[in-house]
Enzyme design. Sequence first.
Site, PDB file in Angstrom:
ATOM      1  N   GLU A 248     132.951  83.362 -52.883  1.00  0.00           N
ATOM      2  CA  GLU A 248     132.189  82.625 -51.865  1.00  0.00           C
ATOM      3  C   GLU A 248     132.896  81.312 -51.555  1.00  0.00           C
ATOM      4  O   GLU A 248     133.544  80.737 -52.433  1.00  0.00           O
ATOM      5  CB  GLU A 248     130.778  82.303 -52.390  1.00  0.00           C
ATOM      6  N   LYS A 250     133.415  77.524 -51.385  1.00  0.00           N
ATOM      7  CA  LYS A 250     132.858  76.444 -52.213  1.00  0.00           C
ATOM      8  C   LYS A 250     132.636  75.238 -51.311  1.00  0.00           C
ATOM      9  O   LYS A 250     133.580  74.545 -50.933  1.00  0.00           O
ATOM     10  CB  LYS A 250     133.812  76.091 -53.360  1.00  0.00           C
ATOM     11  N   ARG A 255     124.316  69.844 -54.338  1.00  0.00           N
ATOM     12  CA  ARG A 255     123.568  70.994 -54.856  1.00  0.00           C
ATOM     13  C   ARG A 255     122.094  70.800 -54.541  1.00  0.00           C
ATOM     14  O   ARG A 255     121.537  69.709 -54.749  1.00  0.00           O
ATOM     15  CB  ARG A 255     123.770  71.072 -56.378  1.00  0.00           C
ATOM     16  N   ARG A 270     121.060  68.436 -58.487  1.00  0.00           N
ATOM     17  CA  ARG A 270     121.816  69.046 -59.581  1.00  0.00           C
ATOM     18  C   ARG A 270     121.353  68.520 -60.947  1.00  0.00           C
ATOM     19  O   ARG A 270     121.282  69.243 -61.917  1.00  0.00           O
ATOM     20  CB  ARG A 270     123.287  68.700 -59.363  1.00  0.00           C
ATOM     21  N   PHE A 341     123.220  80.300 -51.769  1.00  0.00           N
ATOM     22  CA  PHE A 341     124.005  81.312 -52.492  1.00  0.00           C
ATOM     23  C   PHE A 341     123.233  81.997 -53.607  1.00  0.00           C
ATOM     24  O   PHE A 341     123.763  82.888 -54.255  1.00  0.00           O
ATOM     25  CB  PHE A 341     125.327  80.737 -53.006  1.00  0.00           C
ATOM     26  N   ARG A 418     127.710  76.700 -68.145  1.00  0.00           N
ATOM     27  CA  ARG A 418     129.015  76.887 -67.545  1.00  0.00           C
ATOM     28  C   ARG A 418     129.549  78.140 -68.204  1.00  0.00           C
ATOM     29  O   ARG A 418     129.680  78.201 -69.415  1.00  0.00           O
ATOM     30  CB  ARG A 418     129.890  75.697 -67.929  1.00  0.00           C
ATOM     31  N   LYS A 424     135.312  78.633 -60.599  1.00  0.00           N
ATOM     32  CA  LYS A 424     135.697  77.932 -59.371  1.00  0.00           C
ATOM     33  C   LYS A 424     137.213  77.855 -59.244  1.00  0.00           C
ATOM     34  O   LYS A 424     137.927  77.777 -60.246  1.00  0.00           O
ATOM     35  CB  LYS A 424     135.058  76.546 -59.332  1.00  0.00           C
TER      36      LYS A 424
HETATM   37  P1  AMP Z   1     131.967  71.459 -59.643  1.00  0.00           P
HETATM   38  O1  AMP Z   1     131.014  70.394 -59.196  1.00  0.00           O
HETATM   39  O2  AMP Z   1     133.393  71.155 -59.349  1.00  0.00           O
HETATM   40  O3  AMP Z   1     131.726  71.868 -61.097  1.00  0.00           O
HETATM   41  O4  AMP Z   1     131.677  72.784 -58.799  1.00  0.00           O
HETATM   42  C1  AMP Z   1     130.468  73.459 -58.866  1.00  0.00           C
HETATM   43  C2  AMP Z   1     129.598  73.064 -57.699  1.00  0.00           C
HETATM   44  O5  AMP Z   1     130.062  73.657 -56.491  1.00  0.00           O
HETATM   45  C3  AMP Z   1     128.197  73.589 -57.806  1.00  0.00           C
HETATM   46  O6  AMP Z   1     127.395  72.778 -58.640  1.00  0.00           O
HETATM   47  C4  AMP Z   1     127.719  73.562 -56.364  1.00  0.00           C
HETATM   48  O7  AMP Z   1     127.140  72.306 -56.086  1.00  0.00           O
HETATM   49  C5  AMP Z   1     128.992  73.685 -55.558  1.00  0.00           C
HETATM   50  N1  AMP Z   1     129.083  74.921 -54.745  1.00  0.00           N
HETATM   51  C6  AMP Z   1     129.497  74.953 -53.470  1.00  0.00           C
HETATM   52  N2  AMP Z   1     129.509  76.202 -52.985  1.00  0.00           N
HETATM   53  C7  AMP Z   1     129.066  77.010 -53.986  1.00  0.00           C
HETATM   54  C8  AMP Z   1     128.858  78.417 -54.094  1.00  0.00           C
HETATM   55  N3  AMP Z   1     129.114  79.255 -53.087  1.00  0.00           N
HETATM   56  N4  AMP Z   1     128.392  78.896 -55.284  1.00  0.00           N
HETATM   57  C9  AMP Z   1     128.143  78.062 -56.314  1.00  0.00           C
HETATM   58  N5  AMP Z   1     128.326  76.725 -56.267  1.00  0.00           N
HETATM   59  C10 AMP Z   1     128.791  76.197 -55.114  1.00  0.00           C
END
Ligand code: AMP
Length: 584
Positions: A248, A250, A255, A270, A341, A418, A424
């Site tokens: 998907e 990102k 969040r 979040r 999502f 996690r 990611k």
């Molecule tokens: P990170 O903040 O770098 O750990 O990345 C995870 C965050 O990406 C999640 O907490 C979401 O806020 C964001 N995110 C954006 N698009 C998506 C998606 N399609 N699925 C899950 N998380 C997503």
Amino acid sequence: MKFSKVSEKFTEMSQTRKRLELTAILVDLLKEAQDDLKELVYLIQGKLAPDYEGIQLGMADKQLAKGLSAISGKPQSFIDEKFAKEGDLGNVAKEIMSSRAQNALFGEEMTVKRLHQQLMNLSRTSGKGSVEQKLKIYEDLLLNSTPEDAMYITRIITGKLRLGVSDSTILDALISAFADKEHAEEINEAYNFHPDLGLIAELLRSGEIDKVRAMGPELFVPAKVMLAERLPGVHEIIEKMSGNSAFEFKYDGIRTQIHKKGKEVRIYSRGSEETTKNFPDIVRNARETFTCESCILDGESVPYNSETGEMYPFQMVSQRRGRKHDLEEMEKEVPIVVFLFDIIYLNGKQLHKVPYPDRRKILESLFTEDDKFKLATRLVSSDEKKVTAFFNEAISSGCEGLVAKNTSEQSIYRAGARGWLWIKLKREYESEFNDTLDLVVVGAFTGHGRRKGTYGALLLASYNEVDDTFETICKLGSGFTDDVLFNLPKKFADKIVKDKPARVESKLVPDVWIEPEQVMEVKGAEITVSPIHTCDYGKVEKDAGLAVRFPRFTGRWREDKKPEDATTSKEILEMFNSQKKSIK
Ligand code: AMP
């Protein structure tokens, strides 16, 4: 339970830095609490209720200093001076109450339940004359307490109890005190869906483990959000997911967890804070779009130009968090689209154990996409070429990269975790040494020369989730605009503490220690081995840890992340290892 017993234990806790000892003291304390357990657990957290209930004590240092002046009969300037010297109003309260020892304990002895009740009264007092009423409650509390109690009560009211125990340590202690170790994982999962430690404590103590195990997504209780692991490339992700992968976009926004029942809609961040008031547009839109009786949705809010399909930078959304005024103006200037999502609850049914592909189908059938709600763009594929092209498409659409989602039967929604079910892939990881990290500020070094009057560098740490500690990883002095740079001492003023915070592991001694609360985004050139930092100490080389080379602040304070949401030491180790692979 007498609060003086609790104070004694708090003092014992402050005298140890070892997590095992801390937990042991905590277990003893919890076992003694009996019927006061629920209230005690909240007080240990420095709270009155779970965060999402939004109960705030709301008294500033200045107001309390007034109360101390009244109790002691000393002028306010005397208290202010002492406070400036001590840096902790709790210590000032203790000193003042000690010098009035002859008056202590004439009233009813302070119990945990009574203290909690009084603090609740304090938090509920509002409107005209409330400052005076609150001060009266504070003064009464102090006059019925020992000097040591007064110190902890003051710290609780100012939001600075800082015992050095995180929620996960308290949960561990609760499990040791009242449950079988074999249920530990289930209890942790329950907590992630229903982060109310007081309630869980009460249920465990009364042997109602089944009620704890049955906890899942619940309306108007923010579930901790599911998180993603990271890997540096498409190939590694496909391999890790053994061919069961969907990808998907990102989105780079905020969040957003949406809870809806009938016409009632609430939004959580979040970090499980309720942000409903900041997003009246999303509330209105959700009411119109989702005609189901009830649901809990997970997505990312992004500022969006519906005419051009352009997405705007995250900062435009973050302006809206915590901002109560001018919301209508903001709505017009920065319309928001929520890219959904996931769905974890629908019409009274919990969906967290339903595999991801089925949850996605349910989500797709729930609404018709428009400018207000869209589905996260996705590709179901395990073909490296196709996924790479899709990744490039995501980047050119203004996204950060992709989130891979496992599509197997086991792909449940794991709150707060996690794990490898989501992985990611950000643009930065594609170029070898260019990761962004979310690090926690734990100290600062005084600036010299041009930086006189501010800090020359901050000491940053990653989060070790196994030991529940913060391990230093770099000194950061670049990437600041002058405005930000010269505002640093002010920004951190109320987070400065005299001694090294209990959960910080550091070999360096900064000029000031800072309570680990603020997360910031940092870009680094490389992860290197370093003898002076404690991140992953001894894991790569004996007598050395890992460090970020050439760290730069990206300009983004991660107000939406708690210190425990920072990049983990385990992730750093994985990044170090994958870096090694790409060098070969
Ligand atoms: P990170 O903040 O770098 O750990 O990345 C995870 C965050 O990406 C999640 O907490 C979401 O806020 C964001 N995110 C954006 N698009 C998506 C998606 N399609 N699925 C899950 N998380 C997503």
